[in-house]
Design an enzyme around this catalytic site. Sequence first.
Site, PDB file in Angstrom:
ATOM      1  N   SER A 163      -8.923  -9.718  14.751  1.00 31.50           N
ATOM      2  CA  SER A 163      -9.039 -10.086  13.332  1.00 31.50           C
ATOM      3  C   SER A 163     -10.371 -10.796  13.121  1.00 31.50           C
ATOM      4  O   SER A 163     -10.877 -11.468  14.032  1.00 31.50           O
ATOM      5  CB  SER A 163      -7.911 -11.044  12.938  1.00 31.50           C
ATOM      6  OG  SER A 163      -8.126 -11.561  11.640  1.00 31.50           O
ATOM      7  N   TYR A 199      -3.423 -18.682  14.161  1.00 33.72           N
ATOM      8  CA  TYR A 199      -3.554 -17.220  14.153  1.00 33.72           C
ATOM      9  C   TYR A 199      -4.936 -16.801  14.664  1.00 33.72           C
ATOM     10  O   TYR A 199      -5.070 -15.895  15.486  1.00 33.72           O
ATOM     11  CB  TYR A 199      -3.322 -16.705  12.730  1.00 33.72           C
ATOM     12  CG  TYR A 199      -3.604 -15.235  12.552  1.00 33.72           C
ATOM     13  CD1 TYR A 199      -2.762 -14.279  13.108  1.00 33.72           C
ATOM     14  CD2 TYR A 199      -4.718 -14.803  11.827  1.00 33.72           C
ATOM     15  CE1 TYR A 199      -3.018 -12.929  12.950  1.00 33.72           C
ATOM     16  CE2 TYR A 199      -4.979 -13.455  11.662  1.00 33.72           C
ATOM     17  CZ  TYR A 199      -4.137 -12.516  12.222  1.00 33.72           C
ATOM     18  OH  TYR A 199      -4.388 -11.171  12.066  1.00 33.72           O
TER      19      TYR A 199
HETATM   20  N1  LIG Z   1      -3.612  -6.587   7.187  1.00 30.78           N
HETATM   21  C1  LIG Z   1      -4.640  -7.360   7.457  1.00 30.78           C
HETATM   22  O1  LIG Z   1      -5.371  -7.828   6.568  1.00 30.78           O
HETATM   23  C2  LIG Z   1      -4.983  -7.692   8.882  1.00 30.78           C
HETATM   24  C3  LIG Z   1      -6.213  -8.299   9.138  1.00 30.78           C
HETATM   25  C4  LIG Z   1      -6.568  -8.596  10.440  1.00 30.78           C
HETATM   26  C5  LIG Z   1      -5.716  -8.269  11.473  1.00 30.78           C
HETATM   27  N2  LIG Z   1      -4.516  -7.705  11.213  1.00 30.78           N
HETATM   28  C6  LIG Z   1      -3.654  -7.389  12.351  1.00 30.78           C
HETATM   29  O2  LIG Z   1      -3.323  -6.018  12.307  1.00 30.78           O
HETATM   30  C7  LIG Z   1      -2.038  -5.805  12.856  1.00 30.78           C
HETATM   31  C8  LIG Z   1      -1.165  -5.055  11.867  1.00 30.78           C
HETATM   32  O3  LIG Z   1      -1.235  -5.686  10.607  1.00 30.78           O
HETATM   33  P1  LIG Z   1      -0.397  -5.135   9.365  1.00 30.78           P
HETATM   34  O4  LIG Z   1      -0.989  -5.761   8.161  1.00 30.78           O
HETATM   35  O5  LIG Z   1      -0.243  -3.671   9.454  1.00 30.78           O
HETATM   36  O6  LIG Z   1       0.991  -5.877   9.693  1.00 30.78           O
HETATM   37  P2  LIG Z   1       2.483  -5.637   9.155  1.00 30.78           P
HETATM   38  O7  LIG Z   1       3.119  -6.979   9.164  1.00 30.78           O
HETATM   39  O8  LIG Z   1       2.484  -4.829   7.916  1.00 30.78           O
HETATM   40  O9  LIG Z   1       3.128  -4.750  10.310  1.00 30.78           O
HETATM   41  C9  LIG Z   1       3.268  -5.273  11.600  1.00 30.78           C
HETATM   42  C10 LIG Z   1       4.372  -4.521  12.315  1.00 30.78           C
HETATM   43  O10 LIG Z   1       4.488  -5.104  13.623  1.00 30.78           O
HETATM   44  C11 LIG Z   1       5.868  -5.226  13.921  1.00 30.78           C
HETATM   45  N3  LIG Z   1       6.057  -6.280  14.908  1.00 30.78           N
HETATM   46  C12 LIG Z   1       5.928  -7.618  14.731  1.00 30.78           C
HETATM   47  N4  LIG Z   1       6.233  -8.259  15.863  1.00 30.78           N
HETATM   48  C13 LIG Z   1       6.550  -7.304  16.771  1.00 30.78           C
HETATM   49  C14 LIG Z   1       6.960  -7.337  18.117  1.00 30.78           C
HETATM   50  N5  LIG Z   1       7.141  -8.494  18.760  1.00 30.78           N
HETATM   51  N6  LIG Z   1       7.170  -6.168  18.759  1.00 30.78           N
HETATM   52  C15 LIG Z   1       7.021  -4.989  18.114  1.00 30.78           C
HETATM   53  N7  LIG Z   1       6.674  -4.890  16.824  1.00 30.78           N
HETATM   54  C16 LIG Z   1       6.436  -6.042  16.170  1.00 30.78           C
HETATM   55  C17 LIG Z   1       6.547  -5.544  12.601  1.00 30.78           C
HETATM   56  O11 LIG Z   1       7.921  -5.218  12.643  1.00 30.78           O
HETATM   57  C18 LIG Z   1       5.754  -4.663  11.647  1.00 30.78           C
HETATM   58  O12 LIG Z   1       6.332  -3.392  11.492  1.00 30.78           O
HETATM   59  C19 LIG Z   1      -1.514  -7.192  13.238  1.00 30.78           C
HETATM   60  O13 LIG Z   1      -1.800  -7.434  14.605  1.00 30.78           O
HETATM   61  C20 LIG Z   1      -2.334  -8.128  12.373  1.00 30.78           C
HETATM   62  O14 LIG Z   1      -2.462  -9.421  12.936  1.00 30.78           O
HETATM   63  C21 LIG Z   1      -4.127  -7.409   9.938  1.00 30.78           C
END
Ligand SMILES: NC(=O)c1ccc[n+]([C@@H]2O[C@H](COP(=O)([O-])OP(=O)(O)OC[C@H]3O[C@@H](n4cnc5c(N)ncnc54)[C@H](O)[C@@H]3O)[C@@H](O)[C@H]2O)c1
Length: 254
Positions: free
Chosen positions: A148, A158
């Site tokens: 991130s 985070y």
């Molecule tokens: N959306 C953003 O702006 C953003 C920015 C930077 C980084 N990220 C990172 O990208 C990744 C995905 O983000 P997103 O926005 O698609 O998230 P989201 O919350 O929409 O989806 C995350 C998915 O991961 C699953 N999950 C959570 N814990 C888990 C576990 N222990 N085992 C298996 N599955 C698990 C959840 O059930 C969910 O389906 C994450 O690692 C997040 O930190 C997101």
Amino acid sequence: MTSATPYAGRIAFVTGAARGFGKAFSEALSGSGAHVVMTDRDADALQAAAAEIRARGGRVSALTCDVSDEGDVAAAMEAVRRDHGGLDILINNAGLHSEEYNTTMANTGIAGLRRLFDVNVMGVIICTLAAAPLMAGREGASIVNISSTAAYPVPTAYGVSKLAVRGLTTAFARELGGSGVRVNAIAPGLIMTDTIRAELSPQTVAYVQAQQVLGREGVPQDIVNAMLYLTSPAASFVTGETLKVGGGFTLGMG
Ligand SMILES: NC(=O)c1ccc[n+]([C@@H]2O[C@H](COP(=O)([O-])OP(=O)(O)OC[C@H]3O[C@@H](n4cnc5c(N)ncnc54)[C@H](O)[C@@H]3O)[C@@H](O)[C@H]2O)c1
């Protein structure tokens, strides 16, 4: 590989695939010809996401798997070995990133920190160690971790967990390079997934967008494009890198 299906015959394993980036990655990889093993701890949402992609013609299977649970991950990797004989692409995407972790260590508390690091850090370690033997020696084998831009300034719990993901990316790039596995990361900025829209406060969204040097909203396809580059032959000499995709978010930090 043909240009129409550049991932034909490839096997991909995507964590956190029930929604957001993981679902978008699964759709893009299967649309490019790969068979995608979609995994998530949320069984119902995972089955629904896989059914949706299958209905659009994608080749996907779905396995319920919590990345912080060694037994779950071992069983899922064993299923991949049994059904497909090996693995070409691992996307370590599952992560906790709700507002409750975008705060100080003290506010997050020991129990919250253990949960955060179990998923965001140990999850990457557990999945990578379990996948590595299935990927060793396969041409074009590639791991992409999702960090991130919060890992550049790191004022929150985070951000620290995602800084560890950057560290793991360089460590595993060195550790697995000898077996031909490339390991890179993407550091997304603020990307408007359903979870972000539902969970981040308007103040946080406004703060981040004000720091971007590009005015538009980040969308999941921006991260899909980076993933497709890093897993493609175009990146065959790239390993140990973290690619920021955030509209210049960190440039605005001064
Ligand atoms: N959306 C953003 O702006 C953003 C920015 C930077 C980084 N990220 C990172 O990208 C990744 C995905 O983000 P997103 O926005 O698609 O998230 P989201 O919350 O929409 O989806 C995350 C998915 O991961 C699953 N999950 C959570 N814990 C888990 C576990 N222990 N085992 C298996 N599955 C698990 C959840 O059930 C969910 O389906 C994450 O690692 C997040 O930190 C997101």
